[in-house]
Design a protein around this motif. Structure first.
Motif, PDB file in Angstrom:
ATOM      1  N   ASP A  73       0.825  -1.212   0.000  1.00  0.00           N
ATOM      2  CA  ASP A  73       0.000   0.000   0.000  1.00  0.00           C
ATOM      3  C   ASP A  73       0.861   1.265   0.000  1.00  0.00           C
ATOM      4  OD1 ASP A  73      -2.339  -1.461  -0.015  1.00  0.00           O
ATOM      5  OD2 ASP A  73      -2.366  -1.645   2.165  1.00  0.00           O
ATOM      6  N   LEU A  74       1.996   1.202   0.714  1.00  0.00           N
ATOM      7  CA  LEU A  74       2.903   2.350   0.712  1.00  0.00           C
ATOM      8  C   LEU A  74       3.513   2.529  -0.671  1.00  0.00           C
ATOM      9  CD1 LEU A  74       4.732   1.521   4.064  1.00  0.00           C
ATOM     10  CD2 LEU A  74       3.096   3.360   3.719  1.00  0.00           C
ATOM     11  N   GLY A  75       3.875   1.408  -1.298  1.00  0.00           N
ATOM     12  CA  GLY A  75       4.427   1.468  -2.651  1.00  0.00           C
ATOM     13  C   GLY A  75       3.407   2.002  -3.645  1.00  0.00           C
ATOM     14  N   LEU A  76       2.164   1.602  -3.458  1.00  0.00           N
ATOM     15  CA  LEU A  76       1.090   2.100  -4.326  1.00  0.00           C
ATOM     16  C   LEU A  76       0.938   3.612  -4.170  1.00  0.00           C
ATOM     17  CD1 LEU A  76      -1.956  -0.314  -4.112  1.00  0.00           C
ATOM     18  CD2 LEU A  76      -0.976   0.666  -6.195  1.00  0.00           C
ATOM     19  N   GLY A  77       1.030   4.079  -2.925  1.00  0.00           N
ATOM     20  CA  GLY A  77       0.946   5.521  -2.675  1.00  0.00           C
ATOM     21  C   GLY A  77       2.028   6.259  -3.455  1.00  0.00           C
ATOM     22  N   ILE A  78       3.249   5.695  -3.468  1.00  0.00           N
ATOM     23  CA  ILE A  78       4.361   6.323  -4.193  1.00  0.00           C
ATOM     24  C   ILE A  78       4.094   6.282  -5.707  1.00  0.00           C
ATOM     25  CG2 ILE A  78       6.836   6.146  -4.708  1.00  0.00           C
ATOM     26  CD1 ILE A  78       6.087   7.193  -1.855  1.00  0.00           C
ATOM     27  N   ALA A  79       3.576   5.147  -6.184  1.00  0.00           N
ATOM     28  CA  ALA A  79       3.247   5.032  -7.614  1.00  0.00           C
ATOM     29  C   ALA A  79       2.209   6.096  -7.995  1.00  0.00           C
ATOM     30  CB  ALA A  79       2.717   3.637  -7.925  1.00  0.00           C
ATOM     31  N   ARG A  80       1.212   6.249  -7.140  1.00  0.00           N
ATOM     32  CA  ARG A  80       0.156   7.233  -7.420  1.00  0.00           C
ATOM     33  C   ARG A  80       0.712   8.657  -7.351  1.00  0.00           C
ATOM     34  NH1 ARG A  80      -5.294   5.587  -6.704  1.00  0.00           N
ATOM     35  NH2 ARG A  80      -5.754   7.462  -5.525  1.00  0.00           N
ATOM     36  N   LYS A  81       1.610   8.904  -6.403  1.00  0.00           N
ATOM     37  CA  LYS A  81       2.242  10.225  -6.356  1.00  0.00           C
ATOM     38  C   LYS A  81       3.077  10.477  -7.606  1.00  0.00           C
ATOM     39  CE  LYS A  81       3.543  12.421  -2.605  1.00  0.00           C
ATOM     40  NZ  LYS A  81       2.310  13.173  -2.386  1.00  0.00           N
ATOM     41  N   GLY A  82       3.527   9.405  -8.227  1.00  0.00           N
ATOM     42  CA  GLY A  82       4.291   9.523  -9.469  1.00  0.00           C
ATOM     43  C   GLY A  82       3.399   9.489 -10.693  1.00  0.00           C
ATOM     44  N   TRP A  83       2.101   9.694 -10.504  1.00  0.00           N
ATOM     45  CA  TRP A  83       1.124   9.798 -11.599  1.00  0.00           C
ATOM     46  C   TRP A  83       0.995   8.517 -12.408  1.00  0.00           C
ATOM     47  CZ3 TRP A  83      -0.641  14.863 -14.001  1.00  0.00           C
ATOM     48  CH2 TRP A  83      -0.484  15.936 -13.122  1.00  0.00           C
ATOM     49  N   LEU A  84       1.284   7.386 -11.827  1.00  0.00           N
ATOM     50  CA  LEU A  84       1.282   6.157 -12.618  1.00  0.00           C
ATOM     51  C   LEU A  84      -0.129   5.627 -12.846  1.00  0.00           C
ATOM     52  CD1 LEU A  84       4.372   4.076 -11.464  1.00  0.00           C
ATOM     53  CD2 LEU A  84       4.197   5.928 -13.135  1.00  0.00           C
ATOM     54  N   GLU A  85      -0.348   5.187 -14.064  1.00  0.00           N
ATOM     55  CA  GLU A  85      -1.591   4.524 -14.451  1.00  0.00           C
ATOM     56  C   GLU A  85      -1.293   3.034 -14.574  1.00  0.00           C
ATOM     57  OE1 GLU A  85      -3.543   6.405 -17.704  1.00  0.00           O
ATOM     58  OE2 GLU A  85      -2.941   8.415 -17.085  1.00  0.00           O
ATOM     59  N   PRO A  86      -2.335   2.215 -14.608  1.00  0.00           N
ATOM     60  CA  PRO A  86      -2.092   0.762 -14.642  1.00  0.00           C
ATOM     61  C   PRO A  86      -1.126   0.330 -15.743  1.00  0.00           C
ATOM     62  CG  PRO A  86      -4.414   1.200 -14.271  1.00  0.00           C
ATOM     63  CD  PRO A  86      -3.761   2.533 -14.506  1.00  0.00           C
ATOM     64  N   GLN A  87      -1.208   0.947 -16.906  1.00  0.00           N
ATOM     65  CA  GLN A  87      -0.360   0.446 -17.996  1.00  0.00           C
ATOM     66  C   GLN A  87       1.122   0.700 -17.777  1.00  0.00           C
ATOM     67  OE1 GLN A  87      -2.455   3.039 -18.332  1.00  0.00           O
ATOM     68  NE2 GLN A  87      -1.469   4.704 -19.468  1.00  0.00           N
ATOM     69  N   HIS A  88       1.474   1.539 -16.798  1.00  0.00           N
ATOM     70  CA  HIS A  88       2.889   1.780 -16.520  1.00  0.00           C
ATOM     71  C   HIS A  88       3.520   0.663 -15.704  1.00  0.00           C
ATOM     72  CE1 HIS A  88       1.618   6.186 -16.920  1.00  0.00           C
ATOM     73  NE2 HIS A  88       2.430   5.946 -17.932  1.00  0.00           N
ATOM     74  N   LEU A  89       2.671  -0.195 -15.112  1.00  0.00           N
ATOM     75  CA  LEU A  89       3.181  -1.109 -14.091  1.00  0.00           C
ATOM     76  C   LEU A  89       3.287  -2.546 -14.565  1.00  0.00           C
ATOM     77  CD1 LEU A  89       1.323   0.642 -11.263  1.00  0.00           C
ATOM     78  CD2 LEU A  89       3.718  -0.034 -11.068  1.00  0.00           C
ATOM     79  N   LEU A  90       4.409  -3.160 -14.192  1.00  0.00           N
ATOM     80  CA  LEU A  90       4.673  -4.533 -14.597  1.00  0.00           C
ATOM     81  C   LEU A  90       3.746  -5.508 -13.880  1.00  0.00           C
ATOM     82  CD1 LEU A  90       6.433  -6.500 -16.155  1.00  0.00           C
ATOM     83  CD2 LEU A  90       8.084  -6.421 -14.278  1.00  0.00           C
ATOM     84  N   ASN A  91       3.588  -5.362 -12.571  1.00  0.00           N
ATOM     85  CA  ASN A  91       2.818  -6.376 -11.858  1.00  0.00           C
ATOM     86  C   ASN A  91       1.304  -6.142 -11.841  1.00  0.00           C
ATOM     87  OD1 ASN A  91       4.134  -4.421 -10.221  1.00  0.00           O
ATOM     88  ND2 ASN A  91       3.786  -5.587  -8.366  1.00  0.00           N
ATOM     89  N   VAL A  92       0.877  -5.272 -12.772  1.00  0.00           N
ATOM     90  CA  VAL A  92      -0.552  -5.184 -13.083  1.00  0.00           C
ATOM     91  C   VAL A  92      -0.884  -6.235 -14.149  1.00  0.00           C
ATOM     92  CG1 VAL A  92      -2.116  -3.725 -14.442  1.00  0.00           C
ATOM     93  CG2 VAL A  92      -0.990  -2.802 -12.400  1.00  0.00           C
ATOM     94  N   ARG A  93       0.137  -6.620 -14.922  1.00  0.00           N
ATOM     95  CA  ARG A  93      -0.090  -7.527 -16.049  1.00  0.00           C
ATOM     96  C   ARG A  93      -0.397  -8.943 -15.572  1.00  0.00           C
ATOM     97  NH1 ARG A  93       5.026  -5.479 -19.797  1.00  0.00           N
ATOM     98  NH2 ARG A  93       4.576  -3.264 -19.479  1.00  0.00           N
ATOM     99  N   PRO A  94      -1.171  -9.678 -16.376  1.00  0.00           N
ATOM    100  CA  PRO A  94      -1.419 -11.086 -16.052  1.00  0.00           C
ATOM    101  C   PRO A  94      -0.099 -11.870 -16.042  1.00  0.00           C
ATOM    102  CG  PRO A  94      -2.827 -10.356 -17.857  1.00  0.00           C
ATOM    103  CD  PRO A  94      -1.844  -9.261 -17.606  1.00  0.00           C
TER     104      PRO A  94
END
Length: 572
Positions: free
Chosen positions: A538-559
């Motif tokens: 959850d803390l890492g997600l907060g940092i990702a969100r502060k970095g304006w990240l959308e799902p497509q930017h993230l590796l572990n969103v992928r199947p």
DNA sequence: GCCGTTTTCGGCCCGACTGTTTTCAGTCG
């Protein structure tokens, strides 16, 4: 009192015993107990009541007694006694990098120094450098450490601040007339460090009698009023600014208590441009106060969509909102893969099977196990001869479990010359590899950058782990040329980690946005050493969100298939 | 203080680096 509070008390006891010169093994036992306690799964009270705590390795009768005492009275007599015996300045001195117990004791005994101020004086006037086995460089390093401590003082790691704030909010929500309590400020913006706790209290009536109740609230030792806020200092040390309000103004007060100065200034400018008057108690059109019960209502009248708290830093979010280009920020439910965890094969506390079960409970589709490679000897590491055994355990877990895929990963060291730890054939046995720097941080900017760039050329490397090596409030990031690293990562198809360990939160969120703009794929890694640390994500997600990240930017969103394809793509 | 027995005591993790030394103690991870 939760797990981390109790673990902190045990660690404090260990440090104080060490300063007193106690038996080193007794000290180590308290340190081990602190670690074991922090890593137990579930609620501490429940584990204590069921007797599971007593069964935990590393926790014996003495620890149990302390836990008992802390859960019933909130205090530990042993800790209190030790604090009476050891000058408080000595524990402060321990927090200086390069000063351990032996040196602190030596300084204390030979120079009669027992505060940071006296230490600084001794370092400046040359007394420190003249001590045996000290010298000018040590004195200089200590002065630097004191400066670092001063800067950090009052700042807390986000997860510590959050725990304190949640406890405070619970206490406040029980006061008569209080309807809701909301966390605000840098905590709500998911900043990595938090100085003041900010809480918004929605009450039936915001009047003098409410303020009086706040001042008398349990544990408050000091209160002050100013700017509509009530400042509260609690016995436990937490200081908080409370913003009382009623339902009618809750949105306004929450918004003001959350955004940083730049965000609020930009909002104010835009409100003025729209003919609104911005006053402390609300927004006015002419003489008419506008109803602002929710943040949505405030943004509505200013003519903007609601902006997520993480973005309210004055980094272009208003312009993006005006243009209708706010990001669709990544959320917890987007994450399919849980990455970067350690088992008992290195320095973790859980088995492969326990990790698999925990992954299922947390609704992950896959979970990547990544133990340390042999170069990280201090952490206990996965020896090459044990790799087949671990992989059989993973195969067994996959055969037995339904609903989660356990992946054979590794956290391989980036060695001094930029090569990765393990022989190539051993590395190829893993399905993916996080590669991280754990040693030799002292290299210069050029050397370190070349080392990391060279590692990224290795086709078995999937993710660059905790890229800058920083430890919040204790160690600066090492001087990596991030622009070159991002460019190479994008070119080679190597992902870069947001390490979600609360002490690291590395990559920094400001750089996360730059990395994504450079075309780098980002991976959120828990760096968990026990299943109790899964929530670090959850803390890492907060940092990702502060970095304006959308799902497509993230590796572990992928199947999982796409994740594995990403890892395999570079292999011959 | 905790663990695990050889079951009520003996053993407990270690290699690299740093700043001091002139051979090594202390710190860190």
């Amino acid at each position: 009192m939760d797990k981390s509070d109790v673990a902190r008390v045990l660690a404090q006891i260990a440090a104080l015993l060490e300063l007193k010169g106690e038996n080193p093994f007794r000290i180590r036992a308290y340190q081990a107990a602190a670690r074991a306690l922090a890593a137990i799964p579930g609620d501490l009270r429940a584990a204590h009541a069921s007797g599971a705590l007593g069964e935990t390795s590393g926790i014996g009768p003495a620890t149990l007694e302390i836990v008992d005492e802390l859960l019933t009275s909130g205090r530990s007599r042993m800790l209190d006694d030790l604090q009476d015996q050891v000058p408080p300045g000595l524990t402060d001195m321990l927090r200086i990098s390069g000063l351990g117990v032996a040196k602190v004791r030596q300084i204390h005994e030979s120079l009669h120094v027992d505060s940071l101020a006296e230490l600084e004086e001794a370092a400046r006037d040359g007394r420190l450098a003249r001590l045996p086995r000290f010298g000018p460089r040590t004195a200089e390093k200590i002065l630097k450490g004191i400066t670092f401590l001063r800067q950090a003082s009052g700042q807390r790691l986000a997860h510590h601040a959050r725990a304190e704030a949640v406890a405070l909010a619970q206490m406040l929500s029980r006061l008569t007339g209080v309807r809701e309590v909301h966390l605000a400020g840098s905590l709500r913006r998911h900043c990595e460090l938090v100085r003041d706790l900010d809480l918004v209290l929605v009450a039936e009536r915001d009047d003098e009698s409410l303020h009086a109740r706040l001042r008398e609230a349990a544990g408050a030792v000091e209160t002050a009023r100013g700017g509509g806020a009530v400042s509260l200092r609690l016995e436990a040390g937490a200081a908080a600014d409370l913003y009382p309000c009623t339902r009618d103004t809750a949105g306004w007060v929450l918004l003001r208590a959350t955004g940083n100065d730049a965000h609020l200034a930009a909002l104010r400018e835009r409100a003025a441009a729209g003919g609104l008057r911005w006053e402390d108690d609300g927004l006015y059109r002419g003489d008419q106060a506008l109803p602002l019960p929710s943040e949505q209502a405030v943004y509505d009248v200013i003519g903007l969509p609601w902006i997520a708290p993480e973005l309210r830093e004055g980094h272009g979010e208003i312009e993006a909102a005006v243009a209708g280009r706010l990001p669709r920020l990544v959320e917890r439910d987007d994450l399919r893969g849980f990455l970067h965890c350690h088992t008992g094969y290195s320095d973790g506390t859980n088995t492969v099977r326990e990790w698999a079960d925990a992954g299922i409970a947390q609704r992950y589709a896959y979970l990547g196990i990544t133990d340390h490679s042999p170069a990280t000897a201090f952490a206990g590491s996965l020896q090459p001869e044990h790799v087949p055994q671990q992989h059989r355990e993973i195969d067994a877990a996959n055969a037995a479990q339904s609903g989660i895929r356990v992946l054979k990963g590794v956290e391989a060291d980036i060695l001094e010359d930029g090569s990765l730890d393990y022989a190539p054939d051993v590395r190829r046995a893993f399905e993916f590899a996080i590669a991280s720097v754990h040693t030799r941080f002292g290299m210069d900017r050029h050397g370190l950058t070349e080392r990391v760039l060279r590692a990224m050329d290795d086709p078995t490397m999937t993710i660059l782990g905790h890229p800058t090596g920083r430890l919040l409030l204790s160690r600066d990031p090492f001087p990596l040329d991030l622009d070159r690293v991002f460019a190479r990562a994008a070119e080679r198809g190597v992902a870069i980690e947001i390490n979600a360990d609360p002490q690291r939160l590395d990559l920094d969120w400001r750089d996360v946005r730059r990395a994504a703009a450079a075309g780098v794929t980002i991976s959120i890694g828990a760096d968990a050493h026990g299943t109790a640390q899964m929530s670090h994500v959850d803390l890492g997600l907060g940092i990702a969100r502060k970095g304006w990240l959308e799902p497509q930017h993230l590796l572990n969103v992928r199947p999982v298939d796409e994740f594995l394809a990403f890892a395999r793509r570079r292999r011959p």
